[in-house]
Motif scaffolding. Structure first.
Motif, PDB file in Angstrom:
ATOM      1  N   LEU A 186      30.336  48.055  30.418  1.00  0.00           N
ATOM      2  CA  LEU A 186      30.254  47.086  31.507  1.00  0.00           C
ATOM      3  C   LEU A 186      28.796  46.849  31.909  1.00  0.00           C
ATOM      4  O   LEU A 186      28.380  45.715  32.131  1.00  0.00           O
ATOM      5  N   HIS A 187      28.017  47.900  31.971  1.00  0.00           N
ATOM      6  CA  HIS A 187      26.598  47.759  32.304  1.00  0.00           C
ATOM      7  C   HIS A 187      25.896  46.879  31.271  1.00  0.00           C
ATOM      8  O   HIS A 187      25.134  45.983  31.631  1.00  0.00           O
ATOM      9  N   ALA A 188      26.153  47.128  30.004  1.00  0.00           N
ATOM     10  CA  ALA A 188      25.516  46.338  28.945  1.00  0.00           C
ATOM     11  C   ALA A 188      25.870  44.856  29.083  1.00  0.00           C
ATOM     12  O   ALA A 188      25.002  43.988  28.920  1.00  0.00           O
ATOM     13  N   LEU A 189      27.116  44.581  29.391  1.00  0.00           N
ATOM     14  CA  LEU A 189      27.570  43.199  29.533  1.00  0.00           C
ATOM     15  C   LEU A 189      27.021  42.537  30.795  1.00  0.00           C
ATOM     16  O   LEU A 189      26.699  41.348  30.791  1.00  0.00           O
ATOM     17  N   SER A 190      26.871  43.295  31.864  1.00  0.00           N
ATOM     18  CA  SER A 190      26.580  42.711  33.182  1.00  0.00           C
ATOM     19  C   SER A 190      25.120  42.800  33.594  1.00  0.00           C
ATOM     20  O   SER A 190      24.787  42.436  34.725  1.00  0.00           O
ATOM     21  N   ARG A 191      24.260  43.232  32.738  1.00  0.00           N
ATOM     22  CA  ARG A 191      22.861  43.464  33.127  1.00  0.00           C
ATOM     23  C   ARG A 191      22.177  42.238  33.712  1.00  0.00           C
ATOM     24  O   ARG A 191      21.322  42.349  34.565  1.00  0.00           O
ATOM     25  N   ARG A 192      22.557  41.069  33.267  1.00  0.00           N
ATOM     26  CA  ARG A 192      21.901  39.846  33.750  1.00  0.00           C
ATOM     27  C   ARG A 192      22.692  39.131  34.842  1.00  0.00           C
ATOM     28  O   ARG A 192      22.285  38.090  35.314  1.00  0.00           O
ATOM     29  N   TRP A 193      23.835  39.695  35.226  1.00  0.00           N
ATOM     30  CA  TRP A 193      24.610  39.079  36.304  1.00  0.00           C
ATOM     31  C   TRP A 193      23.910  39.328  37.625  1.00  0.00           C
ATOM     32  O   TRP A 193      23.518  40.461  37.929  1.00  0.00           O
ATOM     33  N   PRO A 194      23.793  38.299  38.462  1.00  0.00           N
ATOM     34  CA  PRO A 194      23.220  38.545  39.787  1.00  0.00           C
ATOM     35  C   PRO A 194      24.179  39.401  40.617  1.00  0.00           C
ATOM     36  O   PRO A 194      25.394  39.307  40.468  1.00  0.00           O
ATOM     37  N   VAL A 195      23.598  40.241  41.468  1.00  0.00           N
ATOM     38  CA  VAL A 195      24.416  41.117  42.303  1.00  0.00           C
ATOM     39  C   VAL A 195      24.808  40.350  43.567  1.00  0.00           C
ATOM     40  O   VAL A 195      24.096  40.326  44.562  1.00  0.00           O
ATOM     41  N   THR A 196      25.946  39.698  43.458  1.00  0.00           N
ATOM     42  CA  THR A 196      26.541  38.925  44.547  1.00  0.00           C
ATOM     43  C   THR A 196      27.974  39.419  44.693  1.00  0.00           C
ATOM     44  O   THR A 196      28.430  40.237  43.880  1.00  0.00           O
ATOM     45  N   PRO A 197      28.732  38.941  45.671  1.00  0.00           N
ATOM     46  CA  PRO A 197      30.150  39.328  45.737  1.00  0.00           C
ATOM     47  C   PRO A 197      30.900  38.998  44.435  1.00  0.00           C
ATOM     48  O   PRO A 197      31.823  39.712  44.062  1.00  0.00           O
ATOM     49  N   CYS A 198      30.471  37.945  43.759  1.00  0.00           N
ATOM     50  CA  CYS A 198      31.110  37.602  42.478  1.00  0.00           C
ATOM     51  C   CYS A 198      30.885  38.680  41.421  1.00  0.00           C
ATOM     52  O   CYS A 198      31.695  38.837  40.514  1.00  0.00           O
ATOM     53  N   PHE A 199      29.794  39.429  41.549  1.00  0.00           N
ATOM     54  CA  PHE A 199      29.514  40.512  40.605  1.00  0.00           C
ATOM     55  C   PHE A 199      30.670  41.503  40.582  1.00  0.00           C
ATOM     56  O   PHE A 199      31.180  41.870  39.525  1.00  0.00           O
ATOM     57  N   VAL A 200      31.092  41.924  41.753  1.00  0.00           N
ATOM     58  CA  VAL A 200      32.167  42.916  41.854  1.00  0.00           C
ATOM     59  C   VAL A 200      33.490  42.328  41.354  1.00  0.00           C
ATOM     60  O   VAL A 200      34.265  43.007  40.689  1.00  0.00           O
ATOM     61  N   VAL A 201      33.736  41.063  41.640  1.00  0.00           N
ATOM     62  CA  VAL A 201      34.954  40.408  41.155  1.00  0.00           C
ATOM     63  C   VAL A 201      34.947  40.359  39.626  1.00  0.00           C
ATOM     64  O   VAL A 201      35.965  40.634  38.980  1.00  0.00           O
ATOM     65  N   LYS A 202      33.808  40.022  39.042  1.00  0.00           N
ATOM     66  CA  LYS A 202      33.704  39.998  37.577  1.00  0.00           C
ATOM     67  C   LYS A 202      33.969  41.383  36.993  1.00  0.00           C
ATOM     68  O   LYS A 202      34.630  41.516  35.961  1.00  0.00           O
ATOM     69  N   CYS A 203      33.447  42.419  37.651  1.00  0.00           N
ATOM     70  CA  CYS A 203      33.675  43.791  37.185  1.00  0.00           C
ATOM     71  C   CYS A 203      35.151  44.163  37.281  1.00  0.00           C
ATOM     72  O   CYS A 203      35.701  44.778  36.361  1.00  0.00           O
ATOM     73  N   LEU A 204      35.800  43.778  38.375  1.00  0.00           N
ATOM     74  CA  LEU A 204      37.228  44.031  38.543  1.00  0.00           C
ATOM     75  C   LEU A 204      38.001  43.353  37.404  1.00  0.00           C
ATOM     76  O   LEU A 204      38.867  43.976  36.778  1.00  0.00           O
ATOM     77  N   LEU A 205      37.683  42.094  37.121  1.00  0.00           N
ATOM     78  CA  LEU A 205      38.378  41.367  36.050  1.00  0.00           C
ATOM     79  C   LEU A 205      38.086  41.975  34.684  1.00  0.00           C
ATOM     80  O   LEU A 205      38.982  42.071  33.840  1.00  0.00           O
ATOM     81  N   PHE A 206      36.838  42.397  34.460  1.00  0.00           N
ATOM     82  CA  PHE A 206      36.494  43.075  33.219  1.00  0.00           C
ATOM     83  C   PHE A 206      37.385  44.304  33.048  1.00  0.00           C
ATOM     84  O   PHE A 206      37.973  44.516  31.982  1.00  0.00           O
ATOM     85  N   GLY A 207      37.474  45.113  34.106  1.00  0.00           N
ATOM     86  CA  GLY A 207      38.287  46.328  34.042  1.00  0.00           C
ATOM     87  C   GLY A 207      39.750  46.028  33.809  1.00  0.00           C
ATOM     88  O   GLY A 207      40.415  46.698  33.022  1.00  0.00           O
ATOM     89  N   MET A 208      40.248  45.016  34.478  1.00  0.00           N
ATOM     90  CA  MET A 208      41.656  44.653  34.338  1.00  0.00           C
ATOM     91  C   MET A 208      41.976  44.225  32.899  1.00  0.00           C
ATOM     92  O   MET A 208      43.029  44.588  32.370  1.00  0.00           O
ATOM     93  N   VAL A 209      41.052  43.512  32.268  1.00  0.00           N
ATOM     94  CA  VAL A 209      41.342  42.922  30.963  1.00  0.00           C
ATOM     95  C   VAL A 209      40.945  43.816  29.790  1.00  0.00           C
ATOM     96  O   VAL A 209      41.796  44.197  28.973  1.00  0.00           O
ATOM     97  N   PHE A 210      39.665  44.148  29.668  1.00  0.00           N
ATOM     98  CA  PHE A 210      39.196  44.753  28.422  1.00  0.00           C
ATOM     99  C   PHE A 210      39.670  46.183  28.176  1.00  0.00           C
ATOM    100  O   PHE A 210      40.232  46.464  27.111  1.00  0.00           O
ATOM    101  N   PRO A 211      39.482  47.125  29.102  1.00  0.00           N
ATOM    102  CA  PRO A 211      40.016  48.466  28.835  1.00  0.00           C
ATOM    103  C   PRO A 211      41.536  48.456  28.662  1.00  0.00           C
ATOM    104  O   PRO A 211      42.088  49.229  27.880  1.00  0.00           O
ATOM    105  N   THR A 212      42.205  47.566  29.379  1.00  0.00           N
ATOM    106  CA  THR A 212      43.666  47.488  29.271  1.00  0.00           C
ATOM    107  C   THR A 212      44.081  47.018  27.888  1.00  0.00           C
ATOM    108  O   THR A 212      44.969  47.617  27.258  1.00  0.00           O
TER     109      THR A 212
END
Length: 155
Positions: free
Chosen positions: A79-105
């Motif tokens: 996730l860190h490798a993928l998100s390194r260039r994402w700005p740290v905004t509230p959307c950052f956490v939402v993107k991480c939640l969606l990443f977790g929901m989809v890819f590890p699953t």
């Protein structure tokens, strides 16, 4: 005088720390969110799985929840490798939640389960599928929050 740059420069050390923080964020997110959500789902009768299971797993015979936390750390690095260039905004956490929901699953359903001789996607039973989606979304949320805190602290 000539300055010699080594692989131990402050920049290299800071880069290494980021990856360690990413692993730690994923590891902690399993313990702090993934497993409690599993407990809530078990309490609601949605899953038979138990949080913080101590059954020995893998070649090292570590408790199941420690194995899950280790893999959460590995996914934290991804996730860190993928998100390194994402700005740290509230959307950052939402993107991480969606990443977790989809890819590890998806990897758990279609790669790990067959390797372990288990049915893909929890046998396509809604409760099993919901459990995977929920616990991994919780992991993504926790990892995202911890990564965001770390990144904001470095500003």
């Amino acid at each position: 005088m000539n300055q010699v740059r080594t692989h131990h420069s402050p920049d290299a050390l800071q880069g290494s720390v980021q990856w360690l923080v990413a692993f730690a964020a994923g590891f902690i997110a399993v313990l702090a969110l993934h497993q409690p959500v599993l407990g809530l789902l078990a309490s609601a009768g949605i899953t038979q799985a138990t949080p913080y299971a101590t059954k020995a797993v893998g070649p090292l015979a570590v408790p199941q929840f420690i194995s899950a936390a280790f893999w959460g750390g590995v996914w934290g690095i991804v996730l860190h490798a993928l998100s390194r260039r994402w700005p740290v905004t509230p959307c950052f956490v939402v993107k991480c939640l969606l990443f977790g929901m989809v890819f590890p699953t998806l990897v758990a359903w279609f790669v790990v389960a067959p390797i372990k001789g288990l049915p893909m996607a929890g046998g396509f039973k809604p409760n099993n599928m919901l459990t995977g989606l929920c616990v991994n979304a919780a992991w993504g949320l926790g990892t995202g929050l911890l990564l965001a805190l770390y990144r904001r602290s470095r500003r």
